[in-house]
Design a protein around this motif. Structure first.
Motif, PDB file in Angstrom:
ATOM      1  N   UNK A   1     -10.777  26.742  25.604  1.00  0.00           N
ATOM      2  CA  UNK A   1     -11.093  28.093  26.081  1.00  0.00           C
ATOM      3  C   UNK A   1      -9.905  29.030  25.885  1.00  0.00           C
ATOM      4  N   UNK A   2      -8.705  28.528  26.146  1.00  0.00           N
ATOM      5  CA  UNK A   2      -7.509  29.352  25.980  1.00  0.00           C
ATOM      6  C   UNK A   2      -7.302  29.693  24.504  1.00  0.00           C
ATOM      7  N   UNK A   3      -7.530  28.724  23.639  1.00  0.00           N
ATOM      8  CA  UNK A   3      -7.406  28.980  22.206  1.00  0.00           C
ATOM      9  C   UNK A   3      -8.445  29.973  21.715  1.00  0.00           C
ATOM     10  N   UNK A   4      -9.683  29.811  22.174  1.00  0.00           N
ATOM     11  CA  UNK A   4     -10.751  30.727  21.764  1.00  0.00           C
ATOM     12  C   UNK A   4     -10.456  32.147  22.242  1.00  0.00           C
ATOM     13  N   UNK A   5      -9.952  32.265  23.455  1.00  0.00           N
ATOM     14  CA  UNK A   5      -9.602  33.581  23.987  1.00  0.00           C
ATOM     15  C   UNK A   5      -8.514  34.228  23.131  1.00  0.00           C
TER      16      UNK A   5
ATOM     17  N   UNK B   1      -3.902  26.539  16.906  1.00  0.00           N
ATOM     18  CA  UNK B   1      -4.143  25.091  17.001  1.00  0.00           C
ATOM     19  C   UNK B   1      -2.958  24.400  17.666  1.00  0.00           C
ATOM     20  N   UNK B   2      -1.742  24.775  17.272  1.00  0.00           N
ATOM     21  CA  UNK B   2      -0.548  24.189  17.892  1.00  0.00           C
ATOM     22  C   UNK B   2      -0.408  24.632  19.344  1.00  0.00           C
ATOM     23  N   UNK B   3      -0.799  25.873  19.618  1.00  0.00           N
ATOM     24  CA  UNK B   3      -0.733  26.380  20.983  1.00  0.00           C
ATOM     25  C   UNK B   3      -1.622  25.555  21.912  1.00  0.00           C
ATOM     26  N   UNK B   4      -2.834  25.262  21.478  1.00  0.00           N
ATOM     27  CA  UNK B   4      -3.768  24.516  22.319  1.00  0.00           C
ATOM     28  C   UNK B   4      -3.211  23.156  22.725  1.00  0.00           C
TER      29      UNK B   4
END
Length: 340
Positions: free
Chosen positions: A262-266, A236-239
């Protein structure tokens, strides 16, 4: 009676040393000061740091063999660039270009879909930065000309277009000098340059996107948050670090992804890490940009081993692009440890 070196001028010492060697060997020793910039030149041409290193070696070998024919009509630096350019053009004959996944002409992918490795594709490689950077103005100029997105865009050009554009727009050579270097007429060079600039404008990085210098406080702070999010497995923080149109890609996988969701889901769906502590990072730089080596914990040995090399586009708005290279043979090239 011998005189301590400290009492002599360096010119005197170098002259004395030079007298003891064959002039060709003395020339080659002196020409080594251009090695780093020739490496960057060959890298722009080929998109491969490994190929570039080989081509620089070949350039010096050719220069040594043909030194007797060097007439001094141009500087040694210009002469070496001419040899390097033609060495690259010869090496690139019949070779495939080196793309990134986003340069394959495919649409961005669904992060939940299967991903596929394509080792038959000669992927673009990152370039380690010099250990002893020159003056600030030179560093800034070099950064822009080896930026990963710029080198990726060069791969869309033919080899001769690449050579002409780099010699004219990066090295600021005159059209006549470029024509002499590549064995073409000035009119042909101007035509190649016009087409190359048009293609580069269509596929290259936006001139409005200014990257944060890796050593800037802003880039360091953003990198620290990026690393912490991964190491804490806090997706979550990364996104939140990515811009709305950020791109993520990871050769040799041929898919690429757009946007924080999309990046978080990946990361949640495909990353082999499962919990905090599985990933660790070592900061570095590549292509004049912020970068970091990712190490993944081996559950059998509890040792963190090389996994990916991240090259990161950091702007005032946030992270706009990450290329996560899964080629762990790059780690020694960047001076990164073999394990943590």
């Amino acid at each position: 009676m011998s005189v301590p070196v400290g009492k002599l001028s360096w010119v005197t010492v170098l002259t004395a040393v030079g007298d003891r060697f064959d002039s060709k060997d003395a020339f080659l020793a002196d020409a080594q000061r251009y090695r780093r910039e020739l490496l960057a030149h060959c890298y722009r041409m080929t998109g491969s740091v490994h190929d570039a290193e080989d081509l620089v070696q070949e350039t010096y070998l050719r220069a040594w063999k043909s030194y007797d024919r060097f007439e001094g009509k141009s500087s040694v630096r210009t002469w070496l660039y001419k040899i390097a350019t033609n060495t690259c053009l010869t090496a690139l004959e019949g070779k495939q270009r080196r793309p990134l996944p986003s340069g394959l002409g495919t649409q961005s992918a669904d992060p939940h879909a299967d991903i596929h490795e394509r080792h038959e594709v000669p992927w673009l490689e990152p370039l380690p930065d010099a250990e002893d950077p020159a003056d600030p103005q030179t560093v800034v100029g070099t950064r822009e000309s080896v930026r990963l997105a710029f080198v990726a865009a060069l791969q869309h050009l033919s080899a001769r277009q690449r050579a002409v554009l780099v010699l004219r727009d990066v090295l600021q050579w005159r059209a006549a000098e470029v024509a002499d270097a590549v064995g073409a007429t000035t009119a042909a060079v101007n035509s190649l340059l016009q087409r190359a600039r048009a293609q580069l404008e269509a596929v290259g990085p936006s001139a409005d996107e200014v990257l944060r210098a890796p050593e800037s406080p802003e880039a360091r702070e953003l990198l620290a948050r990026y690393i912490a999010a991964f190491e804490d497995y806090d997706i979550d923080s990364l996104e939140k670090l990515f811009t709305d149109d950020a791109i993520w890609e990871m050769p040799p996988f041929d898919s690429w992804y757009v946007g924080p969701a999309a990046i978080g889901a990946l990361s949640r769906d495909k990353c082999p890490a499962e919990r905090a502590g599985d990933m660790r990072f070592v900061a570095t730089t590549a292509n004049g940009q912020t970068a970091a080596g990712m190490y993944l914990r081996n559950p059998e040995t509890d040792v963190h081993e090389p996994f990916q090399l991240h090259v990161i586009d950091m702007t005032a708005a946030g992270i706009t692009h990450v290329v996560a290279f899964l080629d762990t043979t790059l780690f020694p090239t960047f001076g990164l440890p073999a394990r943590l």
